[in-house]
Design a protein around this motif. Structure first.
Motif, PDB file in Angstrom:
ATOM      1  N   MET A 174      -1.907   1.267  -2.491  1.00 20.98           N
ATOM      2  CA  MET A 174      -0.741   1.770  -1.775  1.00 20.98           C
ATOM      3  C   MET A 174       0.047   0.636  -1.123  1.00 20.98           C
ATOM      4  O   MET A 174       1.279   0.639  -1.126  1.00 20.98           O
ATOM      5  N   VAL A 175      -0.652  -0.336  -0.577  1.00 18.01           N
ATOM      6  CA  VAL A 175       0.034  -1.483   0.033  1.00 18.01           C
ATOM      7  C   VAL A 175       0.787  -2.283  -1.024  1.00 18.01           C
ATOM      8  O   VAL A 175       1.955  -2.655  -0.838  1.00 18.01           O
ATOM      9  N   LEU A 176       0.115  -2.570  -2.149  1.00 17.55           N
ATOM     10  CA  LEU A 176       0.765  -3.350  -3.204  1.00 17.55           C
ATOM     11  C   LEU A 176       1.991  -2.623  -3.770  1.00 17.55           C
ATOM     12  O   LEU A 176       3.049  -3.220  -3.956  1.00 17.55           O
ATOM     13  N   MET A 177       1.856  -1.325  -4.019  1.00 19.65           N
ATOM     14  CA  MET A 177       2.979  -0.562  -4.550  1.00 19.65           C
ATOM     15  C   MET A 177       4.117  -0.475  -3.543  1.00 19.65           C
ATOM     16  O   MET A 177       5.295  -0.566  -3.902  1.00 19.65           O
ATOM     17  N   GLY A 178       3.767  -0.318  -2.266  1.00 18.62           N
ATOM     18  CA  GLY A 178       4.794  -0.258  -1.237  1.00 18.62           C
ATOM     19  C   GLY A 178       5.581  -1.544  -1.148  1.00 18.62           C
ATOM     20  O   GLY A 178       6.824  -1.529  -1.056  1.00 18.62           O
TER      21      GLY A 178
END
Length: 332
Positions: free
Chosen positions: A292-296
């Motif tokens: 989720m952090v990487l995609m965000g």
């Protein structure tokens, strides 16, 4: 429209007609002769000067040759033959770039639209300065096949809801425009379905009026139920274009924050547990938080990239960010 075609056409502004009729044509050989005659019969009695631009979109049935022949009989007919089949949007754009009239009218080449409706549409534009675009409404459609009527109903409601431009009949090709509205928009892909939405985005005031509709008697329909799925995909594009073209960071960055925030909270929670001595290496929650952090972050970067591209788009091409309209004093 800063194109060589437009520059060449504008050089002869003195002989501009009042009305330009633009009709995309694809394999309509059996209908063309009647179509040209009916357009002439509708407009010649009005006294307006006019031209008919028939854009042959790579027909394989001899339509282009017939149009060339008919042009010898009707001086106001100007056929244009595209090198191959590009699609209806490109054919319309080719016609728009060549249209010289103060008012521009579009309709289909299958004789289901009635050219006799054209004078009423032009008269409305002539007499009502508060209207820029008139969209036809086939209130009494003559298509009996459910495979055409049902997708049309679904598409009209979906497009009206998503674009916030409520019309009963987005699929009606019979429309009339003031020239300046057409000069502000460009078509590509299959955006011809969304011309009213594109026109509203550049400041057009739109009304919808009932028009006649006839059953197809010759030729073959080019539409099927598969068009509904293409409309949905195009709708995603047009909604993004209308709402976020000037601010792509709000679209990509907003979605990125929705992913980044819970992802950071998950990692913070797991970090606290790690400090308390718990093993978090094999927990699926860790993978979810990292993803989720990487995609965000990726989405936020995509939004920033979009902002840079928009700046280059406006500054590099000198395209306006806004349009104006004449201001007239209210009538006493």
């Amino acid at each position: 429209m800063d194109t060589p075609v437009r520059a060449a056409i504008d050089a002869g502004q003195s002989d501009r007609p009042d009305v330009s009729v633009v009709i995309p044509v694809f394999n309509e050989f059996d209908n063309l002769r009647d179509l040209v005659q009916r357009v002439g019969a509708a407009l010649e009695p009005t006294g307006w000067t006019f031209e008919l631009l028939c854009i042959d979109d790579g027909s394989t049935d001899g339509s282009a040759a017939l149009l060339a022949q008919l042009a010898g009989q009707y001086p106001w007919l100007h056929p244009v033959a595209l090198a191959r089949n590009y699609g209806q949007s490109t054919a319309l754009q080719a016609g728009f770039e060549r249209a010289r009239g103060r008012y521009i009218v579009t309709l289909d080449g299958d004789l289901q639209n009635d050219p006799l409706d054209i004078p009423a549409l032009i008269e409305r534009l002539e007499t009502d300065p508060e209207v820029d675009v008139i969209s036809g409404w086939r209130r009494q459609r003559q298509d009996k096949a459910l495979s055409r009527r049902l997708p049309s109903v679904v598409a009209n409601r979906l497009i009206s809801w998503a674009t916030r431009v409520p019309l009963n009949d987005y699929g009606c090709a019979l429309k009339a425009y003031r020239r300046e509205i057409i000069e502000r928009i460009r078509l590509y892909g299959e955006l011809h379905r969304f011309i009213p939405s594109l026109a509203r985005e550049v400041g057009a005031r739109i009304v919808e009026v009932p028009v006649r509709h006839h059953a197809r008697t010759r030729g073959q329909s080019k539409y099927g139920i598969d068009r509904t799925f293409r409309v949905i995909l195009d709708l995603v594009l047009i909604v993004f274009f209308l709402r976020y073209r000037q601010r792509p960071l709000h679209a990509f960055g907003g979605l990125g924050l929705w992913l980044l925030t819970p992802g950071l909270l998950i990692l913070l929670y797991l970090g606290v547990q790690k400090l308390m001595g718990e093993d978090i290496g094999m927990r699926p929650l860790l993978l979810a938080g990292v993803m989720m952090v990487l995609m965000g972050v990726q989405l936020i970067v995509a939004g920033l990239t979009g902002e840079l591209l928009i700046r280059i788009y406006h500054e590099g091409t000198a395209r306006p960010q806004y349009h104006t309209r004449p201001v007239s004093a209210p009538r006493p």
